[in-house]
Design a protein around this motif. Structure first.
Motif, PDB file in Angstrom:
ATOM      1  N   ARG A 106     -41.952  99.380   5.278  1.00 56.97           N
ATOM      2  CA  ARG A 106     -41.618  98.355   4.036  1.00 56.97           C
ATOM      3  C   ARG A 106     -42.190  97.419   3.698  1.00 56.97           C
ATOM      4  N   PHE A 123     -32.577  97.215   4.616  1.00 59.24           N
ATOM      5  CA  PHE A 123     -33.230  97.687   3.424  1.00 59.24           C
ATOM      6  C   PHE A 123     -34.617  97.425   3.885  1.00 59.24           C
ATOM      7  N   LEU A 139     -26.618 102.393  12.557  1.00 63.40           N
ATOM      8  CA  LEU A 139     -25.984 103.280  11.111  1.00 63.40           C
ATOM      9  C   LEU A 139     -25.845 104.848  11.377  1.00 63.40           C
ATOM     10  N   GLY A 308     -23.252 102.079  -0.211  1.00 60.61           N
ATOM     11  CA  GLY A 308     -21.914 102.664  -0.655  1.00 60.61           C
ATOM     12  C   GLY A 308     -21.366 102.143  -1.839  1.00 60.61           C
ATOM     13  N   THR A 311     -23.995 103.423  -4.736  1.00 56.53           N
ATOM     14  CA  THR A 311     -24.998 104.943  -5.335  1.00 56.53           C
ATOM     15  C   THR A 311     -24.121 105.933  -5.724  1.00 56.53           C
ATOM     16  N   GLY A 374     -36.573 105.488  -5.249  1.00 55.93           N
ATOM     17  CA  GLY A 374     -36.377 105.236  -3.888  1.00 55.93           C
ATOM     18  C   GLY A 374     -36.889 103.777  -3.535  1.00 55.93           C
ATOM     19  N   ILE A 375     -36.824 103.357  -2.527  1.00 59.39           N
ATOM     20  CA  ILE A 375     -36.683 102.168  -1.917  1.00 59.39           C
ATOM     21  C   ILE A 375     -38.750 102.672  -1.341  1.00 59.39           C
ATOM     22  N   ILE A 400     -39.031 110.560  -6.995  1.00 57.60           N
ATOM     23  CA  ILE A 400     -37.861 111.367  -6.805  1.00 57.60           C
ATOM     24  C   ILE A 400     -37.439 111.966  -8.075  1.00 57.60           C
ATOM     25  N   VAL A 434     -33.278 113.517  -2.989  1.00 59.65           N
ATOM     26  CA  VAL A 434     -32.726 112.946  -3.490  1.00 59.65           C
ATOM     27  C   VAL A 434     -31.981 111.310  -3.004  1.00 59.65           C
ATOM     28  N   PHE A 435     -31.835 111.610  -1.518  1.00 60.28           N
ATOM     29  CA  PHE A 435     -31.706 110.484  -0.672  1.00 60.28           C
ATOM     30  C   PHE A 435     -32.982 110.073   0.702  1.00 60.28           C
ATOM     31  N   ARG A 440     -36.984 106.646   7.128  1.00 57.19           N
ATOM     32  CA  ARG A 440     -36.159 105.677   6.502  1.00 57.19           C
ATOM     33  C   ARG A 440     -34.833 106.350   5.156  1.00 57.19           C
ATOM     34  N   PRO A 443     -28.868 106.930   5.594  1.00 59.50           N
ATOM     35  CA  PRO A 443     -28.210 107.230   6.192  1.00 59.50           C
ATOM     36  C   PRO A 443     -26.406 107.317   5.943  1.00 59.50           C
ATOM     37  N   GLY A 444     -26.829 107.220   5.228  1.00 60.43           N
ATOM     38  CA  GLY A 444     -24.660 107.149   4.335  1.00 60.43           C
ATOM     39  C   GLY A 444     -25.168 108.850   3.154  1.00 60.43           C
ATOM     40  N   ALA A 448     -21.911 110.119   1.108  1.00 63.35           N
ATOM     41  CA  ALA A 448     -21.787 110.256  -0.141  1.00 63.35           C
ATOM     42  C   ALA A 448     -21.323 111.366  -0.698  1.00 63.35           C
TER      43      ALA A 448
HETATM   44  C1  HEM Z   1     -25.760 109.157  -3.572  1.00 61.25           C
HETATM   45  C2  HEM Z   1     -25.598 108.556  -3.322  1.00 61.25           C
HETATM   46  C3  HEM Z   1     -26.920 107.684  -2.336  1.00 61.25           C
HETATM   47  C4  HEM Z   1     -27.953 108.059  -2.727  1.00 61.25           C
HETATM   48  C5  HEM Z   1     -28.636 109.184  -3.480  1.00 61.25           C
HETATM   49  C6  HEM Z   1     -28.881 107.177  -1.884  1.00 61.25           C
HETATM   50  C7  HEM Z   1     -30.119 107.364  -1.540  1.00 61.25           C
HETATM   51  C8  HEM Z   1     -30.778 106.095  -1.062  1.00 61.25           C
HETATM   52  C9  HEM Z   1     -32.380 106.207  -0.428  1.00 61.25           C
HETATM   53  C10 HEM Z   1     -33.425 106.813  -1.958  1.00 61.25           C
HETATM   54  C11 HEM Z   1     -32.410 105.387  -0.373  1.00 61.25           C
HETATM   55  C12 HEM Z   1     -33.970 105.288   0.129  1.00 61.25           C
HETATM   56  C13 HEM Z   1     -34.680 106.329   1.422  1.00 61.25           C
HETATM   57  C14 HEM Z   1     -36.026 105.709   1.923  1.00 61.25           C
HETATM   58  O1  HEM Z   1     -36.710 104.799   1.717  1.00 61.25           O
HETATM   59  O2  HEM Z   1     -37.199 107.007   2.200  1.00 61.25           O
HETATM   60  C15 HEM Z   1     -31.568 105.486   1.249  1.00 61.25           C
HETATM   61  C16 HEM Z   1     -31.536 104.532   1.876  1.00 61.25           C
HETATM   62  C17 HEM Z   1     -30.207 103.465   2.192  1.00 61.25           C
HETATM   63  N1  HEM Z   1     -29.218 103.716   1.926  1.00 61.25           N
HETATM   64 FE1  HEM Z   1     -28.319 105.235   0.624  1.00 61.25          FE
HETATM   65  N2  HEM Z   1     -28.310 106.806  -0.627  1.00 61.25           N
HETATM   66  C18 HEM Z   1     -26.494 107.591  -1.350  1.00 61.25           C
HETATM   67  C19 HEM Z   1     -25.681 106.189  -0.613  1.00 61.25           C
HETATM   68  C20 HEM Z   1     -25.683 105.475   0.835  1.00 61.25           C
HETATM   69  C21 HEM Z   1     -24.166 105.318   1.019  1.00 61.25           C
HETATM   70  C22 HEM Z   1     -22.952 106.017   0.604  1.00 61.25           C
HETATM   71  C23 HEM Z   1     -24.236 104.347   2.025  1.00 61.25           C
HETATM   72  C24 HEM Z   1     -23.902 103.824   2.891  1.00 61.25           C
HETATM   73  C25 HEM Z   1     -22.092 103.572   3.637  1.00 61.25           C
HETATM   74  C26 HEM Z   1     -26.009 104.122   2.654  1.00 61.25           C
HETATM   75  C27 HEM Z   1     -26.932 103.365   2.956  1.00 61.25           C
HETATM   76  C28 HEM Z   1     -28.034 103.358   2.700  1.00 61.25           C
HETATM   77  C29 HEM Z   1     -28.646 102.418   3.818  1.00 61.25           C
HETATM   78  C30 HEM Z   1     -28.471 101.560   4.892  1.00 61.25           C
HETATM   79  C31 HEM Z   1     -30.144 102.678   3.172  1.00 61.25           C
HETATM   80  C32 HEM Z   1     -31.887 102.265   3.900  1.00 61.25           C
HETATM   81  C33 HEM Z   1     -32.080 102.778   4.771  1.00 61.25           C
HETATM   82  C34 HEM Z   1     -33.993 102.171   5.496  1.00 61.25           C
HETATM   83  O3  HEM Z   1     -33.974 101.368   4.727  1.00 61.25           O
HETATM   84  O4  HEM Z   1     -33.797 102.326   7.240  1.00 61.25           O
HETATM   85  N3  HEM Z   1     -26.876 104.612   1.226  1.00 61.25           N
HETATM   86  N4  HEM Z   1     -30.174 105.131   0.012  1.00 61.25           N
END
Ligand code: HEM
Length: 511
Positions: A106, A123, A139, A308, A311, A374-375, A400, A434-435, A440, A443-444, A448
């Motif tokens: 990051r 994150f 996670l 969570g 999103t 995204g991030i 995205i 979309v995820f 990276r 994980p959720g 979700a």
């Molecule tokens: C509609 C639901 C969700 C969408 C669209 C979404 C989308 C994303 C995206 C685009 C990223 C960045 C991935 C990247 O860097 O390439 C991300 C990271 C992350 N999401 Fe989600 N997310 C959702 C729900 C959730 C839920 C329910 C949780 C936990 C229960 C969660 C936990 C995380 C965490 C901890 C990261 C950071 C991962 C890292 O930096 O290694 N997300 N999510």
């Protein structure tokens, strides 16, 4: 005398910064002289680069328009920071998935990560930090398909409450959706049951998002471009940014501490509901876990709460909008539910038997991707792709939104059409984009998708979602406008009518 010294120092700062920038500019060009070019991009201004072209509102649209002019990889500069935007599925997968070993870091976030002290949240954690792998493992084991099965009773109970709230005060649907998301994630993460929409933890999450957003506005703080400024003493004139970041860090650290301390007390009193936190704090041999495991669990539980809590809210808001404006899709989805789950509410066991509902959810998430950019990732090594040079330290943004609106893979991308995800010639699964990507990726994602599936199938089983009406009872189009948050986008408040399909359907809710 002291005042004069201070003034001379202040006068020197712009010159020092200019010299620093000139050195970076000179050395960053050396590799290009060996014949490799940066990817194409819009014309830059001396010193500020493309800073003046970045819009704080819906920046994914600016990037998409650049991709039409320059191709799927676009290079731009903001002062001394190098950036590329990946605007097609192919380039995003080629770099962030196939070469994930070099694209999983990051960018350093000086205000939020370093000065406010939030770099320990996953994150923002560097890929090279030894805690990163440990936290990802925690996670993944806590959120994978098998583990998520143990959260089904929580999701089912909260969906039931959502249906009851929609039956009682349908006009407050946006509040009910938010309550549902926060309630599920707090129970999963900490075993905490929220008392009402006014629960202090609901407010804590909203406050944290708002404060983090306020110190993460692109281009607002010079320290992001000139990290040397972080060494200015806090009391020094012009160091207000440091005091601000530290204050934000102090307040937002409550999101890690408050629910975690509550869960620890419950566990110590032997009065807890099993949760992600309790599973990791109670070792199999009954001995207390070491301090490091406790700290990592604390940061991961908070990551669940942050990741969570907001999103799935965005996806469900978009779902209500799209159902109100696409009655024929809604009717088709309800017909499928009536066939598979007549006279009862659908459950997660119906997932495989409801292909149209699954397609509808894919299409909602494609049409309005929750995290449109995204991030950002960071290039960890110098790289060459398609004859373009990507320097180590380049910020890599996956657009995205552009990918899920790419007419090459999703013809008529603005048309809401779940059927595009069905049959032998189904279009690419948008859930792959979309995820996020590679090491990276979210994980959720599974948790979700299951929460969204349960809510969407249950809401459609019981209610009709209709357009709002004016004072004469004539249907009007709901307004459609997006907010631009730190990482997520939401539809701005809009109206729709939510009515039970019949008395019999309403009885399923148990009101
Ligand atoms: C509609 C639901 C969700 C969408 C669209 C979404 C989308 C994303 C995206 C685009 C990223 C960045 C991935 C990247 O860097 O390439 C991300 C990271 C992350 N999401 Fe989600 N997310 C959702 C729900 C959730 C839920 C329910 C949780 C936990 C229960 C969660 C936990 C995380 C965490 C901890 C990261 C950071 C991962 C890292 O930096 O290694 N997300 N999510």
């Amino acid at each position: 005398m002291k005042g004069e010294n201070t003034n001379s120092f202040l006068i020197l700062i712009p010159f020092a910064l200019l010299a620093y920038y000139a050195c970076l500019w000179y050395f960053s060009g050396s590799r290009l002289r060996k014949g490799l070019q940066n990817p194409p991009g819009p014309k830059q201004r001396f010193i500020t680069g493309n800073l003046h072209q970045l819009s704080p509102l819906e920046p994914w649209l600016t990037f998409t328009s650049w991709s039409k002019a320059y191709g799927p990889i676009v290079y731009f500069k903001t002062l001394n920071s190098k950036n590329i935007v990946l605007n097609s599925a192919k380039v995003a997968l080629d770099l962030l998935e196939a070469r994930s070993a070099f694209y999983s870091d990051r960018p350093t976030n000086w205000m939020a990560g370093e000065i406010a002290g939030r770099k320990r949240t996953i994150f923002l954690t560097s890929f090279m930090d030894p805690r990163f792998k440990i936290m990802r493992r925690l996670l993944q084991t806590g959120l994978n398909t098998r583990a998520s099965k143990s959260y089904r009773p929580i999701q089912t109970q909260e969906t039931q409450i959502l249906l009851q709230n929609l039956a009682t005060t349908p006009e407050d649907f946006a509040t009910h959706i938010r309550r549902n998301a926060v309630a599920v994630i707090l129970k999963v993460a900490y075993g905490y049951q929220i008392a009402s929409n006014d629960d202090p933890l609901v407010h804590l999450l909203a406050k944290t998002s708002q404060l983090m957003g306020s110190i993460s506005i692109p281009g607002k703080y010079w320290v992001e471009f000139f990290p040397i400024l972080r060494f200015i003493p806090d009391w020094f004139p012009g160091a207000g940014f440091k005091r601000r970041a530290k204050e934000v860090g102090r307040v937002t650290s409550n999101i890690e501490c408050v629910p975690f301390d509550w869960a620890k007390t419950q566990i110590a009193n032997d009065d807890h509901v099993e949760s992600f936190t309790s599973k990791h704090l109670l070792s199999e041999d009954g001995l207390p876990v070491d301090g490091e495991t406790e700290q990592n669990t604390k940061w991961c539980s908070a990551a669940l709460f942050i990741g969570g809590g907001d999103t799935t809210v965005s996806t469900l808001r978009t779902f209500f909008f799209l159902m109100a404006t696409n009655p024929s899709v809604q009717a088709k989805a309800q017909a499928e539910i009536d066939l598979v789950a007549p006279n009862r509410l659908p459950t997660l066991d119906d997932y495989d038997s409801l292909p149209y509902i699954r397609a509808l959810i894919r299409e909602v998430m494609r049409w309005g991707p929750v995290a449109p950019l995204g991030i950002p990732h960071l290039a960890m090594e110098d790289d060459v792709y398609d004859n373009y040079y990507i320097a180590k330290g380049t910020k890599v943004i996956a657009n995205i939104w552009a990918i899920t609106h790419d007419e090459e893979i999703y013809p008529e991308p603005f048309t809401f059409n779940p059927s595009r995800h069905l049959g032998d010639d189904a279009q690419p699964d948008p859930l792959k984009f979309v995820f996020g990507f590679g090491r990276r990726a979210c994980p959720g994602a599974h948790l979700a998708e299951m929460s969204i599936f349960l809510n969407v199938s249950n809401i459609l089983a019981v209610f009709n979602i209709l357009k709002p009406v004016d004072q004469h009872g004539v249907e009007v189009e709901p307004t459609m406008e997006w907010t631009t948050g730190a990482a997520t986008m939401h539809l701005k408040p809009f109206q729709c009518r939510i009515q039970p399909r019949s008395k019999e359907h309403l009885m399923l809710v148990g009101t």
